[in-house]
Design an enzyme around this catalytic site. Sequence first.
Site, PDB file in Angstrom:
ATOM      1  N   ASP A 181      25.435   1.538  40.232  1.00  0.00           N
ATOM      2  CA  ASP A 181      24.863   2.487  39.280  1.00  0.00           C
ATOM      3  C   ASP A 181      23.369   2.621  39.578  1.00  0.00           C
ATOM      4  O   ASP A 181      22.850   1.966  40.480  1.00  0.00           O
ATOM      5  CB  ASP A 181      25.146   2.092  37.819  1.00  0.00           C
ATOM      6  CG  ASP A 181      24.298   0.928  37.327  1.00  0.00           C
ATOM      7  OD1 ASP A 181      23.599   0.299  38.146  1.00  0.00           O
ATOM      8  OD2 ASP A 181      24.334   0.651  36.112  1.00  0.00           O
ATOM      9  N   ASP A 228      30.948  -5.134  31.845  1.00  0.00           N
ATOM     10  CA  ASP A 228      30.130  -6.018  32.657  1.00  0.00           C
ATOM     11  C   ASP A 228      29.101  -6.680  31.775  1.00  0.00           C
ATOM     12  O   ASP A 228      28.730  -6.136  30.728  1.00  0.00           O
ATOM     13  CB  ASP A 228      29.413  -5.235  33.769  1.00  0.00           C
ATOM     14  CG  ASP A 228      28.349  -4.316  33.200  1.00  0.00           C
ATOM     15  OD1 ASP A 228      27.204  -4.776  33.025  1.00  0.00           O
ATOM     16  OD2 ASP A 228      28.655  -3.143  32.904  1.00  0.00           O
ATOM     17  N   CYS A 274      35.296 -30.615  32.542  1.00  0.00           N
ATOM     18  CA  CYS A 274      35.386 -29.268  33.083  1.00  0.00           C
ATOM     19  C   CYS A 274      35.963 -29.336  34.489  1.00  0.00           C
ATOM     20  O   CYS A 274      35.530 -30.147  35.301  1.00  0.00           O
ATOM     21  CB  CYS A 274      34.007 -28.621  33.115  1.00  0.00           C
ATOM     22  SG  CYS A 274      34.090 -26.975  33.830  1.00  0.00           S
ATOM     23  N   CYS A 291      35.822 -26.938  36.706  1.00  0.00           N
ATOM     24  CA  CYS A 291      35.239 -25.949  37.611  1.00  0.00           C
ATOM     25  C   CYS A 291      34.598 -26.643  38.810  1.00  0.00           C
ATOM     26  O   CYS A 291      34.258 -27.825  38.748  1.00  0.00           O
ATOM     27  CB  CYS A 291      34.249 -25.046  36.879  1.00  0.00           C
ATOM     28  SG  CYS A 291      32.538 -25.598  36.913  1.00  0.00           S
ATOM     29  N   CYS A 320      31.025 -28.416  38.141  1.00  0.00           N
ATOM     30  CA  CYS A 320      31.037 -29.707  37.450  1.00  0.00           C
ATOM     31  C   CYS A 320      31.744 -30.769  38.283  1.00  0.00           C
ATOM     32  O   CYS A 320      31.367 -31.938  38.254  1.00  0.00           O
ATOM     33  CB  CYS A 320      31.678 -29.570  36.079  1.00  0.00           C
ATOM     34  SG  CYS A 320      30.801 -28.402  35.038  1.00  0.00           S
ATOM     35  N   HIS A 370      29.016 -22.021  36.195  1.00  0.00           N
ATOM     36  CA  HIS A 370      29.995 -22.732  35.352  1.00  0.00           C
ATOM     37  C   HIS A 370      30.306 -21.908  34.091  1.00  0.00           C
ATOM     38  O   HIS A 370      31.462 -21.731  33.732  1.00  0.00           O
ATOM     39  CB  HIS A 370      29.454 -24.125  34.972  1.00  0.00           C
ATOM     40  CG  HIS A 370      29.960 -24.642  33.664  1.00  0.00           C
ATOM     41  ND1 HIS A 370      31.105 -25.403  33.538  1.00  0.00           N
ATOM     42  CD2 HIS A 370      29.498 -24.444  32.395  1.00  0.00           C
ATOM     43  CE1 HIS A 370      31.314 -25.660  32.252  1.00  0.00           C
ATOM     44  NE2 HIS A 370      30.363 -25.094  31.541  1.00  0.00           N
TER      45      HIS A 370
HETATM   46 ZN   LIG Z   1      32.090 -26.590  34.867  1.00  0.00          ZN
END
Ligand SMILES: [Zn+2]
Length: 699
Positions: A373, A528, A651, A653, A656, A678
């Site tokens: 954009d 977004d 966590c 992810c 982490c 994260h």
């Molecule tokens: Zn995490």
Amino acid sequence: MTESSLTTSLASTSLWRNLRVLIVTSCTGEKRFKPTSQLTLEDFKDLARLQFRSNELAEFACLASQMYTGLQHLRLMEGVELLRQSCGKKAVDLLILSAGYGLIPENQMIVPYEVTFNIMKGPEIDEWAEFLEVHQAFEKAIVGYDLVFLLLGEKYLRSLRLPVETQTEQTLIFLASKTSASYVRHLTAKTFVVTLSNLEAKHYRYGLVGLKGFLLKRFAESVSTEAELLHRVYEKPEVFTQSLERIPTKLELPEVTVNSIHEKKVGNNSKEDKFIPIPDLPPSPNIHLGMQYFIPEWDDRVDPGYDFLKDVSTPNRNLYENDVYAHEIFTIPNYDGILVSKVVVEDSKTKKAKINEIGIHKFIHFQGSVMGDCGAFGYFKEEVPPYNTEEILDYYDSLGFNYGVSIDHLIVGQFSEPGIRETRYSLTIKNAEDFIQKHRIGGYNFTPIGAVQGWNPESYAKAVKAYIDMGYEYIALGGLARTPSKQIIEILKEIHPYLTSRTRLHLFGIARINAIPAFRHLGVTSFDSASPLRGAWLDPKANYYTLSGKKHAAVRIPFVDKYSIRIKHLLNNGFSRDDLLLLEQKAIQSLRKFDIGNLSIDETLQLLLAYDELLELPRDGKVDPKAKERRQKLHKVMYRELLQDKPWKYCDCKICQIIGVEAVIFRGNDRNRRRGFHNTYVFYKQFQEFLQSEKQHEH
Ligand SMILES: [Zn+2]
């Protein structure tokens, strides 16, 4: 899971599969619909009148399981869902004790009403409960169940008029307040009362209002990781309380489900977001197009070789070539696409030249969808946008964007005054028309998106209709990033009638997990926002997200050697650099020691605060002692909570998993932006789980 534990749990599966579970919960005042003409006590007194009035309210009818939106009910429903996932759909039945309808199954269709035992006096409750035949219904309902959970407040419990006939081989578990425990009496069944007060609310860190539902959900989480638990509780109901102490690591349901819709409530002590109710309109015809999350890009890269222990970057690294984006760290990106604004592409000459040379996908190391954009926020103070349609079409095309947005002009602040707004509005529409016409003639490959600006529901809707007539199949609404969700809903409701089954609708700059169900229902197919990412360093308190919806504050341990205004102030006021370095290092080390279990919470906190208490930002060179005290108090509470919960340990992810406790240290780009990655992971997971739960509800 090892083979032997798998065998054990399979064996016990067959045991508890036969266990029949019943849950009895009370109705809540918060309901999905609140028409002014909802049923009252008088309506329930006369069957003919009840039928007549119910017909009047037919448009608000829904399943009892979906009518109540109080916290207890929402958490309970999440728990029930989990139990059914673990033990099978038929293993658990749910009854709701309604002060209007009496004891009803979850799948009964009901209309909104305003009757509660909570405002009745003792004799009134007895009389009304007798009319509703609560006692008899309850006695009949529990026959044949092995394990019965009751989540009832004092007055609802009274309405049961216990005892009822039960069997010795039955187990009844009551979640009740201390004062109401006396209503639980003389039952043949094995009986266990979990008494709840403010003390327990504090212990479980959940508001008293929804605590019963929250605990049931927590129990369900434990059942999902330990198959035998249900049977153990049946044998020995005390185990129920013990099971609540375990911290669930996996299979945690998101706080967001389609049912998690409740009205805003003031003074609620729960920490979660309040869900925006789904408006009473049919689902938008484009709902099958799904929903996507785009992340706006702004050089969000980190040094992959950063040495956290020594706090040093990769030597001689080239920022563009060596540093990595979140999608290069995670196996699956935490977004469906990336939004790149022209102003961001052009914020440095080297960068612009590089992108022109290799194209947008290569530059951001991303093969998925990229939307472009013009970044209207970059020129909103100008009288007209600094671009023309031809150059923008070529720009999107030559850099390889998948989607390109027409040139819009923001209608915000002083530019939303009558007179100015109309000019900007027509200019935006004219640009969109120009854009799609020239796009068609030029035979460009990217998908054109028509950007809409407006100042009220009507102006937005009028433009959307015009764009659809122009041939747009993708429309984006701008200028709403700071607009309250309720007002956005009003705009979407106005747009709703014009959307076709092929129209995609994007919201610029908005990622509000609590509004997503409503937005999706009203036809939003993409949005977004960088707020989960940027919140990691821009939000002073809630900068580390967790799946439960709770957000933590990362511990601020700024670099002594990267002169910030705080450090400069301290040095100017006679603190020695060496002393500060010592405090800084002790703080970091204490967290690492705590992480591996070598330091207690209190000792860690003491070392963290020893550095932190010096760090209040000076105003005009001086620290306000009151502000300093506030900071200390607040940080003491927030950091203690962080240490108690240790969210980085739970966590799953990539961030982490790899950097562990470093993710909760507020310190420099390499930690802060990783924490942002994260957060994006957590946000996207919540979003995906919402879409998933929605699918399950369809079936
Ligand atoms: Zn995490």
